[in-house]
Enzyme design. Structure first.
Site, PDB file in Angstrom:
ATOM      1  N   SER A 705       0.842  -1.334   0.053  1.00 33.56           N
ATOM      2  CA  SER A 705      -0.099  -0.018  -0.122  1.00 33.56           C
ATOM      3  C   SER A 705       0.855   1.238  -0.001  1.00 33.56           C
ATOM      4  O   SER A 705       0.383   2.176  -0.327  1.00 33.56           O
ATOM      5  CB  SER A 705      -1.064  -0.035   1.042  1.00 33.56           C
ATOM      6  OG  SER A 705      -0.223  -0.051   2.554  1.00 33.56           O
ATOM      7  N   LYS A 748      -6.867   3.612   8.320  1.00 36.35           N
ATOM      8  CA  LYS A 748      -5.842   4.566   7.867  1.00 36.35           C
ATOM      9  C   LYS A 748      -6.681   5.785   7.611  1.00 36.35           C
ATOM     10  O   LYS A 748      -6.051   6.885   8.119  1.00 36.35           O
ATOM     11  CB  LYS A 748      -5.703   4.041   6.087  1.00 36.35           C
ATOM     12  CG  LYS A 748      -4.828   2.916   6.326  1.00 36.35           C
ATOM     13  CD  LYS A 748      -4.477   2.564   4.765  1.00 36.35           C
ATOM     14  CE  LYS A 748      -3.773   1.131   4.835  1.00 36.35           C
ATOM     15  NZ  LYS A 748      -3.224   0.745   3.325  1.00 36.35           N
TER      16      LYS A 748
END
Length: 798
Positions: A705, A748
């Protein structure tokens, strides 16, 4: 037959003495006259025959007086048997009508004060009339004589048979000495032979009295032969069984045989286990057994009844039966189908978690409509401290079920789930059956805590054993090694909790209904602190009755400046610190300020632990902010890129995993291939080295990511353009320049919000994940959804 004669008078113990072989003629040789009136001596448990000499311990006061008076005169007493030997003080009606005149041969005063006499039977007599009752019985008597004996061959044959039968019985009875057979052969007087054998015959007292009362000696001999035949058959059978057993059985079998013999004498066997076996059977009457369980219980109870408590297997079977009685089998609690009330209970105990609450209410709704269904196997996945375990307890309370928690963290032995074989020393049932036994209900809510932390080693793999437990198609017949029976777990509502889904075995994960629980937003944490944490800590620190306020601003400062977590455990500890300070202030000063201010927080907790300014800006080229997911929630990640003179090499540091290193190589290759579009001189790649570093080098990092973040950092370093402040990004990259979606979006995004980020770049396919987040928790953040890496650079570079 007995080789020793015994008598008992009164309440005293029996005394034993070898029989004296004496012919009846010798007994009458003195020609002593027998008076018409004699004192009576009642005896228990025996009958005295003429010619026989026996010792008696005299215990009753009446008997002692009678014996003493008789011994001073002609030494003659009338000995009669009691009809009922249990009567301590017999009356006239309790005495037999026929007895034996006896001569007191010897009277001995014992050291303990008792009196022992030796008496010799003389003649049979009949009681005509009782003349005196006190101080002892005295009666008028008639002496009985045997009918004249005519020379009869049949009678002589009977006498011979009596001697033969007596000899056989002596030979078959190990307790009788061989000398008894010699005595029998030397007896010549027919009458004395019959009296001698009758006195030693092992038969009922009434039968002996019957022998004494018969006047015809031939009839007396016939009855004696019948009684001896019975005793001989018994002795032969006993001897046969004993010899066969001794020849065939080993030590353990002999013990079993002895127990079988002892069973016939229940009083002597000792009812040590009879009471507890009876109590178990009484408990079993009210149990709702399955057919197989009832059959096994019956078999085990039968074994216990045959066993002595001191045998090793007794405790094994006893514990197994005890477990069967403790298990609820088909006993269940009644569920509450009031959905509104259940929702109210869930909302009261936990803030948020709407997805889980909806799933529980759906389950209750189906259960209410259908009446019965297989319970789902739920698995709550999320970071620590968000209330996964405590939620299970609330679910149990909401639907009125028993609650039990099984901690699986660090479990590495398969027997902990399936149990041990009951034959092993220290064997126990598995954790599942133990928990069912503890709750006494077949449909509890069972929390399988930390299922992702189950280990495995040479002793087995517990997660494989859990496959049967957590499969709705199999757990109706779960087999526990200790119980040795199938147990129905289909009504149990299993709820597993875990932090990391990837750590769960794939086959086990396939059986779980996964419900993701992400971390809390700041706004949610403020509400949790106000509704749950602060009231709880006030009560724990004795401040429940003291009213002081902690404003939202103060709580938010504690959350943002002193914690970096998805859950609320650290926040709970900080609230405890504040309460301890308040408690000290109350004790020292006697009162408290009405509100806790921001200045008080810094005084109590110290300087801020986390400085958001470090994360809000990247004020130099080559520094990009990424978003990372960890098992404790989301976090901010710096990625630094620096170019230096060299030969075009790529250097990676910061404890990176293989996937992250590959992402860095992919990013550099794409930047090289698109250098002109970005505005980079292609010659730089052969004269400059690129060094990518991710701070906090002690912490391992991996995953795809950070791909667009590393690409942006490289481009920024080589172009010299700064990255937009308050900007973070996450996404995987390809060599073709596409941006791919990643997971953990909610964690996140909430981490970015906590750190003051205002703009976030991510793949357009992650837009659906952002929409699932409550919008009020992410106000102030602008989302930029991209498809290519070129779009990322256009937004990120200033």
């Amino acid at each position: 037959m007995n080789n020793k004669l015994f008598m008992q008078s009164g309440e005293d113990e029996m005394e034993f003495m070898p029989i004296v072989s004496l012919n009846e003629e010798e007994a009458d040789a003195d020609g002593q006259h027998i008076p018409d009136e004699l004192p009576l001596l009642p005896l228990r448990n025996t009958v005295l025959f003429p010619g026989v000499v026996i010792p008696i311990t005299v215990g009753r006061d009446k008997s002692i007086k009678a014996v003493s008076d008789a011994y001073k005169t002609d030494k003659l007493v009338g000995v009669v048997a009691q009809k009922d030997s249990s009567i301590e003080e017999p009356t006239i009606n309790d005495l037999e009508g026929i007895g034996t005149v006896a001569k007191i041969v010897k009277l001995i005063k014992m050291p303990d004060g008792g009196t022992t006499i030796i008496i010799q039977g003389k003649k049979r007599f009949k009681i005509d009339e009782i003349t005196i009752i006190d101080p002892y019985f005295k009666a008028k008597i008639s002496v009985l004589t045997d009918e004249p004996l005519v020379d009869d061959p049949d009678f002589n044959a009977m006498l011979s048979s009596i001697k033969d039968l007596a000899s056989q019985i002596v030979g078959l009875s190990p307790n009788l000495p061989s000398e008894a057979a010699i005595i029998l052969k030397n007896i010549e007087n027919p009458s004395f032979l019959i009296h001698f054998v009758s006195s030693n015959l092992n038969c009922d007292l009434k039968q002996k009295q019957q022998l004494l009362e018969i006047n015809n000696i031939k009839e007396r001999a016939e009855l004696l032969m019948n009684l001896m035949q019975t005793e001989l058959q018994y002795a032969e059978l006993k001897n046969k069984v004993t010899n066969k057993t001794r020849a065939e059985l080993d030590k353990q079998q002999r013990e079993y045989f002895l127990q079988q013999q002892m069973k016939a004498i229940k009083d002597e066997l000792g009812g040590e286990n009879a009471a507890e076996v009876k109590e178990m059977m009484k408990k079993a009457e009210s149990k709702k057994w399955t057919p197989a369980a009832k059959e096994m219980f019956t078999k085990n109870i039968e074994k216990l009844e045959r066993m002595h408590p001191s045998t090793p297997d007794y405790s094994v079977i006893y514990n197994h039966v005890d477990l069967m009685l403790d298990l609820p089998w088909e006993e269940c609690t009644v569920d509450s189908y009031d959905l509104k009330k259940a929702k109210k209970v869930l909302d009261k105990d936990h803030y948020g978690m709407h997805k889980i609450k909806e799933r529980i209410l759906e389950y209750l709704a189906v259960l209410k409509l259908k009446g019965d269904m297989k319970s789902p196997i739920l698995c709550f996945i999320g970071p620590p401290g968000i209330g996964k375990t405590s939620l299970g307890k609330s679910i149990a309370a909401a639907i009125h079920r028993k609650y039990v928690r099984v901690s699986l963290g660090g479990l590495h032995d398969e027997s902990e789930i399936r149990g041990h074989r009951k034959t092993y020393i220290g064997a126990m049932p598995g954790r599942i059956i133990q928990s069912i036994r503890k709750t006494k209900s077949s449909n509890p809510v069972m929390i399988l805590d930390e299922i992702d932390k189950v280990g495995s080693d040479h002793r087995g793999d517990p997660s494989s054993a859990l496959l049967e437990v957590l499969d709705p198609e199999q757990n109706h017949s779960f087999y526990d090694n200790y119980l040795e029976l199938e147990y129905d777990l289909s009504k149990v509502l299993f709820i597993a909790t875990a932090n990391n889904l990837s750590s769960i075995q794939p086959a086990l994960r396939d059986r779980l209904e996964i419900i993701d629980l992400s971390g809390y937003a700041i706004e949610e944490k403020i509400e949790i602190a106000k509704q749950h944490l602060i009231p709880k800590q006030k009560e724990m620190h004795g401040l429940k009755d003291n009213s002081f306020k902690i404003s939202d601003a103060v709580i938010e400062k504690v959350i943002t400046d002193y914690t970096r977590e998805s859950g609320v455990r650290e926040l709970d500890r900080l609230m405890a610190s504040i309460m301890r300070y308040q408690a000290k202030e109350l004790v020292v000063k006697g009162k408290l300020k009405p509100t806790v201010t921001l200045q008080d927080i810094e005084k109590i907790l110290g300087k801020s632990k986390f400085n958001n300014e470090l994360y809000k800006m990247a004020n130099m080229p080559g520094v990009a902010v990424g978003l990372a997911w960890t098992y404790v929630g989301g976090d901010i990640l710096f990625i630094e890129a620096q170019s230096s003179e060299g030969k075009g090499e790529l250097k990676l540091t910061g404890n990176l995993g293989n996937v992250m290193k590959e992402s860095a190589s992919t990013a550099l290759t794409w930047v090289q291939a698109n250098a002109k579009k970005i505005g980079i001189d292609s010659n730089l790649f052969s004269t400059k080295n690129i060094h990518i570093h991710v701070p906090e080098g002690a912490v391992p990092k991996d995953g795809p990511s950070a791909g667009i973040t590393m690409m942006t950092a490289i481009a920024s370093a080589l172009t010299g353009r700064k990255i937009k402040p308050y900007l973070a990004m996450t996404g995987e990259i390809t060599l073709r320049g596409q941006v791919l979606p990643v997971g953990g979006i909610k964690e996140k995004v909430l981490a970015a919000k906590r750190s003051g980020i205002k703009d976030i770049i991510m793949c357009w396919q992650n837009e659906k994940d952002v929409e699932e987040i409550t919008q009020k928790f992410i106000t102030g953040i602008n989302f930029h959804y991209v498809k290519t890496m070129q779009q990322v650079l256009e937004i990120a570079l200033t």
